[in-house]
Design an enzyme around this catalytic site. Structure first.
Site, mmCIF file in Angstrom:
data_model
loop_
_atom_site.group_PDB
_atom_site.id
_atom_site.type_symbol
_atom_site.label_atom_id
_atom_site.label_comp_id
_atom_site.label_asym_id
_atom_site.label_seq_id
_atom_site.Cartn_x
_atom_site.Cartn_y
_atom_site.Cartn_z
ATOM 1 N N GLY A 11 0.853 -1.188 0.000
ATOM 2 C CA GLY A 11 0.000 0.000 0.000
ATOM 3 C C GLY A 11 0.892 1.242 0.000
ATOM 4 N N PHE A 115 -12.696 18.385 4.446
ATOM 5 C CA PHE A 115 -12.930 17.057 5.005
ATOM 6 C C PHE A 115 -13.333 17.250 6.459
ATOM 7 C CE2 PHE A 115 -11.151 12.850 3.187
ATOM 8 C CZ PHE A 115 -11.860 13.009 2.020
ATOM 9 N N GLN A 229 -12.700 3.011 13.784
ATOM 10 C CA GLN A 229 -13.476 4.131 13.258
ATOM 11 C C GLN A 229 -14.601 3.649 12.341
ATOM 12 O OE1 GLN A 229 -11.956 7.013 10.088
ATOM 13 N NE2 GLN A 229 -12.085 8.280 11.914
ATOM 14 N N HIS A 231 -17.123 4.757 9.599
ATOM 15 C CA HIS A 231 -17.381 5.841 8.660
ATOM 16 C C HIS A 231 -18.888 6.017 8.614
ATOM 17 C CE1 HIS A 231 -17.446 8.243 5.062
ATOM 18 N NE2 HIS A 231 -16.132 8.299 5.061
ATOM 19 N N LEU A 241 -18.132 2.439 0.284
ATOM 20 C CA LEU A 241 -17.931 3.735 0.942
ATOM 21 C C LEU A 241 -18.471 4.908 0.130
ATOM 22 C CD1 LEU A 241 -16.339 5.257 3.268
ATOM 23 C CD2 LEU A 241 -14.635 5.663 1.514
ATOM 24 N N GLU A 244 -16.152 10.834 2.192
ATOM 25 C CA GLU A 244 -16.406 12.109 2.851
ATOM 26 C C GLU A 244 -16.423 13.247 1.824
ATOM 27 O OE1 GLU A 244 -14.885 11.751 6.657
ATOM 28 O OE2 GLU A 244 -14.116 13.795 6.680
ATOM 29 N N ARG A 268 -15.891 12.016 12.238
ATOM 30 C CA ARG A 268 -16.617 10.798 11.873
ATOM 31 C C ARG A 268 -17.322 10.138 13.066
ATOM 32 N NH1 ARG A 268 -12.271 8.367 7.516
ATOM 33 N NH2 ARG A 268 -12.752 9.945 5.975
ATOM 34 N N HIS A 328 -14.376 1.237 9.128
ATOM 35 C CA HIS A 328 -13.645 1.780 7.978
ATOM 36 C C HIS A 328 -12.145 1.824 8.193
ATOM 37 C CE1 HIS A 328 -12.842 4.263 4.544
ATOM 38 N NE2 HIS A 328 -12.419 5.274 5.272
ATOM 39 N N ARG A 362 -9.439 9.227 13.842
ATOM 40 C CA ARG A 362 -8.610 9.752 12.748
ATOM 41 C C ARG A 362 -9.405 10.761 11.931
ATOM 42 N NH1 ARG A 362 -8.168 8.417 6.978
ATOM 43 N NH2 ARG A 362 -9.905 6.984 7.230
HETATM 44 C C1 LIG Z 1 -12.759 2.476 0.735
HETATM 45 C C2 LIG Z 1 -11.696 3.253 1.464
HETATM 46 C C3 LIG Z 1 -11.534 4.613 1.220
HETATM 47 C C4 LIG Z 1 -10.540 5.350 1.890
HETATM 48 N N1 LIG Z 1 -10.379 6.683 1.595
HETATM 49 C C5 LIG Z 1 -9.377 7.371 2.210
HETATM 50 C C6 LIG Z 1 -9.108 8.742 1.870
HETATM 51 O O1 LIG Z 1 -9.759 9.323 1.005
HETATM 52 N N2 LIG Z 1 -8.100 9.380 2.513
HETATM 53 C C7 LIG Z 1 -7.336 8.769 3.467
HETATM 54 O O2 LIG Z 1 -6.432 9.402 4.015
HETATM 55 N N3 LIG Z 1 -7.559 7.468 3.793
HETATM 56 C C8 LIG Z 1 -8.542 6.757 3.186
HETATM 57 N N4 LIG Z 1 -8.755 5.439 3.520
HETATM 58 C C9 LIG Z 1 -7.845 4.791 4.478
HETATM 59 C C10 LIG Z 1 -6.544 4.477 3.775
HETATM 60 O O3 LIG Z 1 -6.799 4.039 2.473
HETATM 61 C C11 LIG Z 1 -5.745 3.391 4.494
HETATM 62 O O4 LIG Z 1 -5.686 3.657 5.852
HETATM 63 C C12 LIG Z 1 -4.316 3.352 3.977
HETATM 64 O O5 LIG Z 1 -4.333 3.286 2.583
HETATM 65 C C13 LIG Z 1 -3.552 2.168 4.557
HETATM 66 O O6 LIG Z 1 -2.341 2.065 3.856
HETATM 67 P P1 LIG Z 1 -1.256 0.992 4.255
HETATM 68 O O7 LIG Z 1 -0.143 1.176 3.293
HETATM 69 O O8 LIG Z 1 -0.961 1.103 5.684
HETATM 70 O O9 LIG Z 1 -1.959 -0.436 4.043
HETATM 71 P P2 LIG Z 1 -2.813 -1.040 2.856
HETATM 72 O O10 LIG Z 1 -2.976 -0.105 1.736
HETATM 73 O O11 LIG Z 1 -4.028 -1.592 3.483
HETATM 74 O O12 LIG Z 1 -1.886 -2.237 2.333
HETATM 75 C C14 LIG Z 1 -1.658 -3.386 3.110
HETATM 76 C C15 LIG Z 1 -0.684 -4.282 2.381
HETATM 77 O O13 LIG Z 1 -0.265 -5.306 3.268
HETATM 78 C C16 LIG Z 1 -0.249 -6.545 2.603
HETATM 79 N N5 LIG Z 1 -0.455 -7.620 3.581
HETATM 80 C C17 LIG Z 1 -1.384 -7.707 4.553
HETATM 81 N N6 LIG Z 1 -1.271 -8.884 5.207
HETATM 82 C C18 LIG Z 1 -0.251 -9.547 4.641
HETATM 83 C C19 LIG Z 1 0.338 -10.821 4.850
HETATM 84 N N7 LIG Z 1 -0.081 -11.675 5.789
HETATM 85 N N8 LIG Z 1 1.371 -11.189 4.049
HETATM 86 C C20 LIG Z 1 1.823 -10.371 3.075
HETATM 87 N N9 LIG Z 1 1.304 -9.158 2.833
HETATM 88 C C21 LIG Z 1 0.277 -8.753 3.605
HETATM 89 C C22 LIG Z 1 -1.377 -6.442 1.601
HETATM 90 O O14 LIG Z 1 -1.188 -7.376 0.567
HETATM 91 C C23 LIG Z 1 -1.245 -4.983 1.156
HETATM 92 O O15 LIG Z 1 -0.319 -4.913 0.109
HETATM 93 C C24 LIG Z 1 -9.733 4.700 2.853
HETATM 94 C C25 LIG Z 1 -9.908 3.334 3.106
HETATM 95 C C26 LIG Z 1 -10.872 2.599 2.428
HETATM 96 C C27 LIG Z 1 -11.044 1.144 2.729
#
Ligand SMILES: Cc1cc2nc3c(=O)[nH]c(=O)nc-3n(C[C@H](O)[C@H](O)[C@H](O)COP(=O)(O)OP(=O)(O)OC[C@H]3O[C@@H](n4cnc5c(N)ncnc54)[C@H](O)[C@@H]3O)c2cc1C
Length: 549
Positions: A11, A115, A229, A231, A241, A244, A268, A328, A362
């Protein structure tokens, strides 16, 4: 294969970490993901990412800091929040350099929208596909700089030697073999656990906290786990979703009597609780965009417009869209101090980490920012740590145990259905440990989760094929999910007050005795220690160990 730096998660946080670690071209850096590279919550993020754009706008940055601190209900770390808000303009510049094309104003400057909880317009966006635009640009950049991708590798555990990380243990999904990747440093960026609320969550069903349970098993503490949280606006049937951005662009919330009952741009937790109250009174709740022009909706909220039509059969330009609050985002995660953990060489960032930004709640748009800022910092720290270090031996006890676990799941037959158990976890969490909780509901939840956890340990695959066995991974995910669900309930039980996203019907007020984080670790399987983190000697020692990392 061996790597100087392994990043778990593709991510925004993991990608930023890997790109940064690879800024030393002599290092071998890999990203590990459990599925397809494009599948992450980051790529689903729609509304935007917060930042003051002018790095010299001290007043604007101070407002961003203060909004974030206020949103956290006293549980954020001012130093970390200040770092994030000050870094934000540099991060937006970096993302733009990497190819993210933020929407622009007529004069060519980056456009920003409101937001919830923000005292000024500071959310930068790419229509309502911000996360997808950012992850695509970062994946491209990571490939250009030479980051390697180990996709479809499910991480089971980390290995360590004398409290220093030495590698990770994975299942290669292609053939279900248990493999080890030695590494000098590891960054965990595995996302959150809102998927525990299956059926009532915007997250995919496999976002249930795998990497948090990896951390628990490695002896680390989890923090703020009770803060989940909700949403305010998800589709009734599919939990899709309604960003917002819909309210930021001027949408109203109305009940079945056509009344607006809350300031739509409140935080939220406040809006979700107001909606849940309306629903408890027997009313329906809708988002109303009918007063916006069709052109405005089409240009600013195109994904929502399409999804409403396809999934709910609603034309938002002329009809009300029914909604409900949905799980969310999870504020809890692995305890960290500016990405450092108590294990040397192990860094954490993004939604799986608690770096002291969100506390009890958040702000929308702050999560992508948190992921980008602390992802970058984790990458820097991992690079620095890996330089001039030797590889450490792998603890094969862990590898053997993981192999035995996989063999056990394959070896015998079962009549039990993991899928119905997953659905029960979601329902239990929503009904007993959701927007509202109390002592009775939490005891009931814990009791049932303990039973499910015991049962999940007896699950076996019906399909014995070793190639891409979805059942095997689902069983492992369920076992992790139950370990994490228990930490949420135990932490919620410990917090005898209402604060931010944690609302107890039996303790409805904020109680400043609890103006501290709650920590939890698992002493042995199923036996947890839960405590309030005060600024005592133990807290000081934990920070000192992390700082020394
Ligand atoms: C629908 C939606 C809309 C959102 N909109 C917003 C927004 O507009 N603005 C905002 O700030 N936030 C938003 N959020 C929140 C935000 O998207 C997330 O909090 C953020 O992207 C998390 O990023 P991350 O890199 O921590 O993890 P993620 O993007 O969740 O990535 C997790 C990674 O870990 C890997 N992984 C997990 N478990 C394992 C495992 N056992 N082995 C190997 N790999 C694993 C997965 O494969 C993935 O690649 C939204 C969330 C959702 C669900």
């Amino acid at each position: 294969m061996i790597y100087d730096v392994i990043v778990v998660g593709g991510g925004i946080a993991g990608l930023m970490a890997a790109i940064e670690a690879k800024s030393d071209t002599s290092l071998r850096v890999a990203i590990v993901t459990k599925g397809n590279l494009f599948k992450s919550n980051s790529s689903l993020a729609s509304g935007g990412i917060n930042s003051v754009l002018d790095k010299n706008d001290k007043e604007g940055i101070l407002k961003h800091i203060n909004d974030t601190l206020k949103g956290s209900y006293g549980l954020a770390d001012k130093k970390a929040v200040t770092y994030m808000c000050e870094q934000a303009p540099f991060i937006i510049e970096k993302l733009s350099d990497y190819g993210v094309e933020f929407d622009k104003n007529e004069d060519g400057t980056i456009a920003q929208r409101s937001f919830g909880g923000g005292s000024s317009k500071r959310t930068c966006y790419v229509g309502d596909k911000t996360g997808s635009a950012i992850t695509q640009a970062l994946i491209k950049k990571a490939k250009i700089v030479g980051v390697e991708f180990l996709v479809n590798n499910f991480v089971m555990n980390i290995t360590k030697m004398n409290n220093k990380v030495s590698g990770i243990v994975v299942i290669r999904r292609f053939d279900s073999s248990v493999m080890v990747y030695p590494a000098k440093s590891v960054v965990l960026a595995g996302g959150g656990y809102a998927g525990l609320y299956r059926g009532f969550s915007t997250n995919a069903q496999d976002y249930t906290g795998d990497i948090l349970s990896v951390a628990l098993r490695a002896g680390l503490a989890l923090k703020d786990m009770e803060f989940v949280q909700f949403h305010p606006t998800g589709f009734i049937k599919t939990s899709y979703l309604v960003s917002e951005a819909a309210r930021g662009e001027g949408g109203y919330l109305v009940n079945s009597e056509g009344e607006r009952f809350i300031n739509e741009l409140e935080t939220r937790d406040v809006v979700s609780q107001a909606i849940s109250k309306q629903i408890a009174e027997g009313k329906k709740v809708f988002i109303d965009l009918r007063h916006l022009t069709p052109e405005h909706i089409e240009s600013k909220l195109p994904s929502l417009q399409k999804a409403a039509l396809m999934q709910a059969g609603v034309d938002v330009t002329i009809e009300l869209l029914p909604i409900k609050p949905v799980a969310h985002y999870t504020m809890g995660g692995i305890e960290a101090n500016m990405t450092k953990t108590a294990i040397k060489g192990l860094f954490v960032c993004g939604e799986c980490a608690v770096n002291g930004i969100h506390g009890a709640n958040r702000l929308g748009g702050n999560s992508l920012l948190d992921g980008a800022v602390f992802g970058e910092l984790a990458g820097k720290n991992a690079l620095k740590y890996s330089k001039n270090k030797e590889f450490l031996p792998i603890d094969y006890n862990i590898v053997v145990k993981d192999q035995q676990k996989v063999d056990f799941i394959f070896d015998q037959d079962t009549t039990k259905n993991f899928n119905s158990m997953r659905i029960s976890v979601g329902k239990t969490m929503f009904e007993l440990a959701g927007i509202h909780r109390d002592k009775k509901s939490l005891f009931k939840a814990l009791d049932y989760l303990q039973y499910l956890r015991r049962e999940s340990g007896t699950l076996h695959c019906i399909d014995k094929g070793r190639n891409n066995n979805v059942e095997l991974i689902s069983i492992l995910e369920l076992q992790n999910a139950l370990e994490i669900a228990q930490t949420v309930v135990l932490s919620a039980r410990k917090r005898k007050e209402s604060r931010g996203a944690h609302h107890r019907d039996d303790y409805t007020q904020v109680n400043n005795e609890y103006k501290h984080s709650i920590l939890i670790n698992e002493l042995k399987k199923g036996f947890y220690k839960v405590w309030l983190q005060k600024n005592n000697l133990l807290g000081y020692l934990r920070r000192a160990i992390a700082n020394n990392n």
